[in-house]
Design a protein around this motif. Structure first.
Motif, PDB file in Angstrom:
ATOM      1  N   LEU A   1       1.019  -1.245  -0.107  1.00  0.00           N
ATOM      2  CA  LEU A   1       0.003   0.119   0.258  1.00  0.00           C
ATOM      3  C   LEU A   1       0.869   1.288  -0.013  1.00  0.00           C
ATOM      4  CD1 LEU A   1      -2.911  -0.950   2.539  1.00  0.00           C
ATOM      5  CD2 LEU A   1      -3.082  -0.610   0.135  1.00  0.00           C
ATOM      6  N   LYS A   2       2.253   1.166   0.215  1.00  0.00           N
ATOM      7  CA  LYS A   2       2.942   2.364  -0.058  1.00  0.00           C
ATOM      8  C   LYS A   2       2.994   3.260   1.303  1.00  0.00           C
ATOM      9  CE  LYS A   2       3.562   2.433  -4.905  1.00  0.00           C
ATOM     10  NZ  LYS A   2       3.931   0.815  -5.066  1.00  0.00           N
ATOM     11  N   ILE A   3       2.547   2.312   2.523  1.00  0.00           N
ATOM     12  CA  ILE A   3       2.466   3.319   3.721  1.00  0.00           C
ATOM     13  C   ILE A   3       3.974   3.082   4.512  1.00  0.00           C
ATOM     14  CG2 ILE A   3       0.051   3.643   3.874  1.00  0.00           C
ATOM     15  CD1 ILE A   3      -0.259   1.269   5.829  1.00  0.00           C
ATOM     16  N   LEU A   4       4.593   2.125   4.177  1.00  0.00           N
ATOM     17  CA  LEU A   4       6.017   1.958   4.704  1.00  0.00           C
ATOM     18  C   LEU A   4       6.834   1.399   3.520  1.00  0.00           C
ATOM     19  CD1 LEU A   4       6.849  -1.295   5.263  1.00  0.00           C
ATOM     20  CD2 LEU A   4       5.595  -0.952   7.335  1.00  0.00           C
ATOM     21  N   GLU A   5       8.137   1.639   3.492  1.00  0.00           N
ATOM     22  CA  GLU A   5       9.332   1.086   2.742  1.00  0.00           C
ATOM     23  C   GLU A   5      10.080   0.262   3.490  1.00  0.00           C
ATOM     24  OE1 GLU A   5      10.802   4.713   1.181  1.00  0.00           O
ATOM     25  OE2 GLU A   5       8.857   5.038  -0.108  1.00  0.00           O
ATOM     26  N   PHE A   6      10.904  -0.727   2.803  1.00  0.00           N
ATOM     27  CA  PHE A   6      12.124  -1.383   3.419  1.00  0.00           C
ATOM     28  C   PHE A   6      13.334  -0.836   3.145  1.00  0.00           C
ATOM     29  CE2 PHE A   6       8.555  -4.705   3.710  1.00  0.00           C
ATOM     30  CZ  PHE A   6       8.493  -5.022   5.029  1.00  0.00           C
ATOM     31  N   PHE A   7      14.308  -1.116   3.805  1.00  0.00           N
ATOM     32  CA  PHE A   7      15.643  -0.609   3.032  1.00  0.00           C
ATOM     33  C   PHE A   7      16.506  -1.679   4.004  1.00  0.00           C
ATOM     34  CE2 PHE A   7      14.993   2.578   6.629  1.00  0.00           C
ATOM     35  CZ  PHE A   7      16.293   2.664   7.009  1.00  0.00           C
ATOM     36  N   GLN A   8      17.675  -1.602   3.341  1.00  0.00           N
ATOM     37  CA  GLN A   8      18.848  -2.403   4.300  1.00  0.00           C
ATOM     38  C   GLN A   8      19.978  -1.532   4.534  1.00  0.00           C
ATOM     39  OE1 GLN A   8      19.198  -6.373   1.839  1.00  0.00           O
ATOM     40  NE2 GLN A   8      19.181  -6.903   3.938  1.00  0.00           N
ATOM     41  N   VAL A   9      20.499  -1.898   5.762  1.00  0.00           N
ATOM     42  CA  VAL A   9      22.022  -1.106   6.155  1.00  0.00           C
ATOM     43  C   VAL A   9      22.594  -2.501   6.385  1.00  0.00           C
ATOM     44  CG1 VAL A   9      23.022   0.381   7.366  1.00  0.00           C
ATOM     45  CG2 VAL A   9      20.964   1.022   6.658  1.00  0.00           C
ATOM     46  N   ASP A  10      23.740  -2.468   5.608  1.00  0.00           N
ATOM     47  CA  ASP A  10      24.808  -3.845   6.137  1.00  0.00           C
ATOM     48  C   ASP A  10      23.721  -4.990   5.873  1.00  0.00           C
ATOM     49  OD1 ASP A  10      27.042  -2.139   6.469  1.00  0.00           O
ATOM     50  OD2 ASP A  10      26.374  -2.080   8.466  1.00  0.00           O
ATOM     51  N   PHE A  11      23.745  -5.765   7.015  1.00  0.00           N
ATOM     52  CA  PHE A  11      22.686  -7.004   6.806  1.00  0.00           C
ATOM     53  C   PHE A  11      21.441  -6.782   7.525  1.00  0.00           C
ATOM     54  CE2 PHE A  11      27.323  -8.132   6.175  1.00  0.00           C
ATOM     55  CZ  PHE A  11      27.039  -8.851   4.848  1.00  0.00           C
ATOM     56  N   SER A  12      21.108  -5.525   8.022  1.00  0.00           N
ATOM     57  CA  SER A  12      19.996  -5.312   8.813  1.00  0.00           C
ATOM     58  C   SER A  12      18.909  -4.761   7.725  1.00  0.00           C
ATOM     59  CB  SER A  12      20.156  -4.729   9.973  1.00  0.00           C
ATOM     60  OG  SER A  12      21.245  -5.257  10.798  1.00  0.00           O
ATOM     61  N   THR A  13      17.515  -5.274   7.983  1.00  0.00           N
ATOM     62  CA  THR A  13      16.387  -4.657   7.236  1.00  0.00           C
ATOM     63  C   THR A  13      15.937  -3.647   8.030  1.00  0.00           C
ATOM     64  OG1 THR A  13      16.311  -6.577   5.668  1.00  0.00           O
ATOM     65  CG2 THR A  13      14.424  -5.016   5.775  1.00  0.00           C
ATOM     66  N   TYR A  14      15.337  -2.601   7.675  1.00  0.00           N
ATOM     67  CA  TYR A  14      14.500  -1.470   8.623  1.00  0.00           C
ATOM     68  C   TYR A  14      13.457  -1.109   7.754  1.00  0.00           C
ATOM     69  CZ  TYR A  14      18.903  -1.357  11.080  1.00  0.00           C
ATOM     70  OH  TYR A  14      19.985  -1.383  11.867  1.00  0.00           O
ATOM     71  N   LEU A  15      12.586  -0.508   8.357  1.00  0.00           N
ATOM     72  CA  LEU A  15      11.226   0.055   7.667  1.00  0.00           C
ATOM     73  C   LEU A  15      11.326   1.219   8.057  1.00  0.00           C
ATOM     74  CD1 LEU A  15       8.790   0.565  10.009  1.00  0.00           C
ATOM     75  CD2 LEU A  15       8.854  -1.965   9.740  1.00  0.00           C
ATOM     76  N   VAL A  16      10.745   2.333   7.138  1.00  0.00           N
ATOM     77  CA  VAL A  16      10.508   3.716   7.188  1.00  0.00           C
ATOM     78  C   VAL A  16       9.278   4.032   6.766  1.00  0.00           C
ATOM     79  CG1 VAL A  16      11.504   4.332   4.924  1.00  0.00           C
ATOM     80  CG2 VAL A  16      11.704   5.926   6.826  1.00  0.00           C
ATOM     81  N   PHE A  17       8.429   4.837   7.598  1.00  0.00           N
ATOM     82  CA  PHE A  17       7.289   5.621   7.259  1.00  0.00           C
ATOM     83  C   PHE A  17       7.537   6.618   6.288  1.00  0.00           C
ATOM     84  CE2 PHE A  17       3.727   3.903  10.560  1.00  0.00           C
ATOM     85  CZ  PHE A  17       4.692   2.471  10.592  1.00  0.00           C
ATOM     86  N   PRO A  18       7.246   6.661   5.271  1.00  0.00           N
ATOM     87  CA  PRO A  18       7.241   7.692   4.359  1.00  0.00           C
ATOM     88  C   PRO A  18       6.453   9.160   4.791  1.00  0.00           C
ATOM     89  CG  PRO A  18       6.838   6.133   2.915  1.00  0.00           C
ATOM     90  CD  PRO A  18       6.900   5.480   4.240  1.00  0.00           C
ATOM     91  N   GLY A  19       6.850  10.285   4.629  1.00  0.00           N
ATOM     92  CA  GLY A  19       6.286  11.470   5.306  1.00  0.00           C
ATOM     93  C   GLY A  19       6.123  11.182   6.663  1.00  0.00           C
TER      94      GLY A  19
END
Length: 108
Positions: free
Chosen positions: A74-92
């Motif tokens: 639904l594009k209300i969060l996005e995933f991204f990786q830093v090194d070997f860890s995955t994070y989520l971010v809430f756009p806006g």
């Protein structure tokens, strides 16, 4: 990290979050309180279970993972990786947090 975040009442009328199941919607709203100053949270379902919904029996590692992918779709969060860890971010996220004091808080 702050003790909490603001939840704007307009979330009740927001189209995308209200497409989620009740369980996923509750998780989405509850995760907001745990976001860092940049709107970021570790995306590991074990972490989310322990930190965000530890007392909710219906929230399991499996359901959390399913719900996170629904939120991503639904594009209300996005995933991204830093090194070997995955994070989520809430756009806006920052736009919805008036008075956010970045000088008083460190990101996770």
């Amino acid at each position: 990290m702050a003790r909490g975040r603001m939840l704007n009442k307009k979330i009740s009328l927001s189209h995308k979050p209200n497409q989620l199941s009740c369980r996923a919607y509750a998780l989405f709203c509850t995760m907001i309180a745990h976001l860092d100053v940049n709107g970021v949270l570790p995306a590991d379902p074990d972490f989310i279970k322990a930190a965000v919904v530890p007392r909710r029996k219906e929230q399991t590692k499996k359901t959390i993972k399913v719900d996170l992918f629904c939120m991503r779709d639904l594009k209300i969060l996005e995933f991204f990786q830093v090194d070997f860890s995955t994070y989520l971010v809430f756009p806006g996220f920052r736009d919805e947090q008036p008075g956010l004091r970045t000088d008083k808080e460190r990101p996770q």
